[in-house]
Design an enzyme around this catalytic site. Structure first.
Site, mmCIF file in Angstrom:
data_model
loop_
_atom_site.group_PDB
_atom_site.id
_atom_site.type_symbol
_atom_site.label_atom_id
_atom_site.label_comp_id
_atom_site.label_asym_id
_atom_site.label_seq_id
_atom_site.Cartn_x
_atom_site.Cartn_y
_atom_site.Cartn_z
ATOM 1 N N VAL A 43 0.475 -1.471 0.124
ATOM 2 C CA VAL A 43 0.190 0.692 0.073
ATOM 3 C C VAL A 43 0.681 0.760 -0.142
ATOM 4 C CG1 VAL A 43 -1.889 1.119 1.584
ATOM 5 C CG2 VAL A 43 -1.805 -1.087 1.118
ATOM 6 N N ASP A 152 -12.710 -9.892 9.558
ATOM 7 C CA ASP A 152 -11.171 -10.224 10.283
ATOM 8 C C ASP A 152 -10.927 -8.357 11.354
ATOM 9 O OD1 ASP A 152 -9.104 -10.407 10.225
ATOM 10 O OD2 ASP A 152 -8.160 -9.285 8.901
HETATM 11 N N1 ATP Z 1 -6.257 3.481 2.927
HETATM 12 C C1 ATP Z 1 -5.544 3.703 3.656
HETATM 13 N N2 ATP Z 1 -5.413 4.863 3.946
HETATM 14 C C2 ATP Z 1 -4.090 4.759 5.101
HETATM 15 N N3 ATP Z 1 -2.950 3.802 5.526
HETATM 16 C C3 ATP Z 1 -3.203 2.879 4.625
HETATM 17 C C4 ATP Z 1 -4.536 2.432 3.610
HETATM 18 N N4 ATP Z 1 -4.881 1.297 3.250
HETATM 19 C C5 ATP Z 1 -4.289 0.426 4.127
HETATM 20 N N5 ATP Z 1 -3.342 1.166 5.027
HETATM 21 C C6 ATP Z 1 -1.964 0.195 5.868
HETATM 22 O O1 ATP Z 1 -1.691 -0.806 4.711
HETATM 23 C C7 ATP Z 1 -1.332 -1.794 6.119
HETATM 24 C C8 ATP Z 1 -2.280 -2.730 5.005
HETATM 25 O O2 ATP Z 1 -3.180 -2.493 4.494
HETATM 26 P P1 ATP Z 1 -4.036 -3.959 4.567
HETATM 27 O O3 ATP Z 1 -4.834 -3.768 5.441
HETATM 28 O O4 ATP Z 1 -5.061 -2.969 2.963
HETATM 29 O O5 ATP Z 1 -3.885 -5.109 3.826
HETATM 30 P P2 ATP Z 1 -3.467 -6.320 4.655
HETATM 31 O O6 ATP Z 1 -4.721 -6.997 4.084
HETATM 32 O O7 ATP Z 1 -2.565 -6.779 5.352
HETATM 33 O O8 ATP Z 1 -2.970 -7.118 2.591
HETATM 34 P P3 ATP Z 1 -2.581 -8.696 2.094
HETATM 35 O O9 ATP Z 1 -3.772 -8.485 1.537
HETATM 36 O O10 ATP Z 1 -1.819 -8.370 0.966
HETATM 37 O O11 ATP Z 1 -2.697 -9.199 3.060
HETATM 38 C C9 ATP Z 1 -2.636 -1.173 6.879
HETATM 39 O O12 ATP Z 1 -2.587 -1.780 8.124
HETATM 40 C C10 ATP Z 1 -2.709 -0.065 7.314
HETATM 41 O O13 ATP Z 1 -1.412 1.102 7.740
#
Ligand code: ATP
Length: 312
Positions: A43, A152
């Site tokens: 991200v 989740d």
């Molecule tokens: N829209 C956003 N704005 C700011 N930070 C974000 C945003 N989306 C995600 N993040 C940051 O990125 C981290 C990981 O994002 P997300 O939880 O969507 O992915 P993930 O599910 O962990 O990844 P994967 O699907 O690859 O396992 C979040 O915990 C947050 O810190």
């Protein structure tokens, strides 16, 4: 042969300034910094150059996605793209090129709740209620009314944007009006007993309902007030046994009686006995006048989290 880039989704709530050109491509964006990522995605904070808008880009490298994960990302796009709620992070749209599948999200300037806690130190009961609990309940109620289960809920999936908490990461969400859950997904420390108890293949379909999100809410509030989820342990089998069999204790907690009652109701072993998000919005803890100093917790969250993704 497909022509790249290709638009996957333009969300109904996408601002017109973000979607003035005929197709998005990565060259429309300036990547400023990496803000997070998981097993499958990275991200970034980015600027959409044509409109000078700050966004978050969640970039999946297509060559690393299994068929199952690809299906989950499609579901993430489909579900998050149709939601329009002040406490749910907006997905403006999605596109893909030969290498990447990219989600364009509203950017949350203060990152996720876990990071916020580790930076800002002890939380207050008043802050938890007004900044985390009420917005999360409103978001869950919105999802549950539409038959969507998030699956989740945890501090990493709550983002802080312009003074508002927003639920994010719909990679595990499911619309029960459209599909039967066929697998166990989520993060062990927040998983409900009915989800962990199921052993045969039909079971996730029976186990997953809105009550599983309410259990996760209780586990997360326990963590915010006491520094750890109720059955957190370095041995996953001990955690599972605790979730399925053991009583929840809130000894040593500085939480008020109302806060403890709220958490214990969320953590009832029998899913049918757990209140709905709608019921919980009326709970006395949300009406309680709280003194920030009296309610301060000595929180440090350090729990190791195990993702659970079994089968398809
Ligand atoms: N829209 C956003 N704005 C700011 N930070 C974000 C945003 N989306 C995600 N993040 C940051 O990125 C981290 C990981 O994002 P997300 O939880 O969507 O992915 P993930 O599910 O962990 O990844 P994967 O699907 O690859 O396992 C979040 O915990 C947050 O810190």
């Amino acid at each position: 042969m497909p022509r790249w880039p290709r638009i996957v989704l333009v969300a109904p709530s996408c601002p017109t300034s973000l979607h003035s050109s005929s197709a998005w491509s990565l060259s429309d964006f300036r990547l400023l910094r990496r803000v997070g990522g998981g097993r499958n995605s990275t991200v970034y904070q980015a600027i959409h150059c044509p409109s000078n808008t700050t966004v978050a880009l969640k970039v999946y490298a297509k060559c690393t996605l299994s068929v199952v994960t690809r299906r989950l990302v499609q579901r993430e796009i489909e579900i998050q793209g149709r939601l329009d709620h002040e406490h749910i992070a907006k997905l403006h749209g999605a596109f893909e090129d030969e290498q990447n599948l990219v989600l364009i999200l509203e950017f949350a300037v203060r990152g996720d709740l876990l990071r916020h806690i580790s930076r800002s130190g002890p939380l207050t009961g008043a802050w938890i209620v007004s900044s985390v609990l009420r917005p999360t309940l409103l978001a869950l109620d919105h999802l549950h009314q539409q038959g969507i289960v998030f699956r989740d809920l945890k501090p990493e999936n709550l983002l802080l944007a312009c003074g508002r908490v927003k639920l994010a990461d719909f990679g595990t969400a499911i619309d029960l009006h459209q599909e039967r859950p066929l697998s166990r997904l989520g993060t062990l420390d927040y998983m409900a007993p009915e989800v962990l108890r199921c052993t045969d293949r039909d079971c996730p379909a029976l186990a997953y309902g809105p009550a599983a999100d309410i259990w996760a809410l209780g586990a997360m509030l326990h963590e915010l007030l006491l520094g750890k989820t109720p059955f957190s342990h370095c041995d996953a089998l001990v955690t599972i046994k605790g979730i399925v069999e053991d009583e929840v204790h809130m000894k040593g907690s500085c939480a008020s009686d109302a806060a403890q009652d709220f958490i214990l109701q969320c953590l009832r072993k029998d899913a049918h006995q757990r209140p709905s998000a709608q019921d919980l919005l009326q709970h006395p803890w949300l009406q309680e006048p709280t003194s920030p100093r009296k309610q301060a917790t000595g929180l440090t969250i350090s729990a190791a989290r195990s993702a659970v993704t079994d089968s398809s």
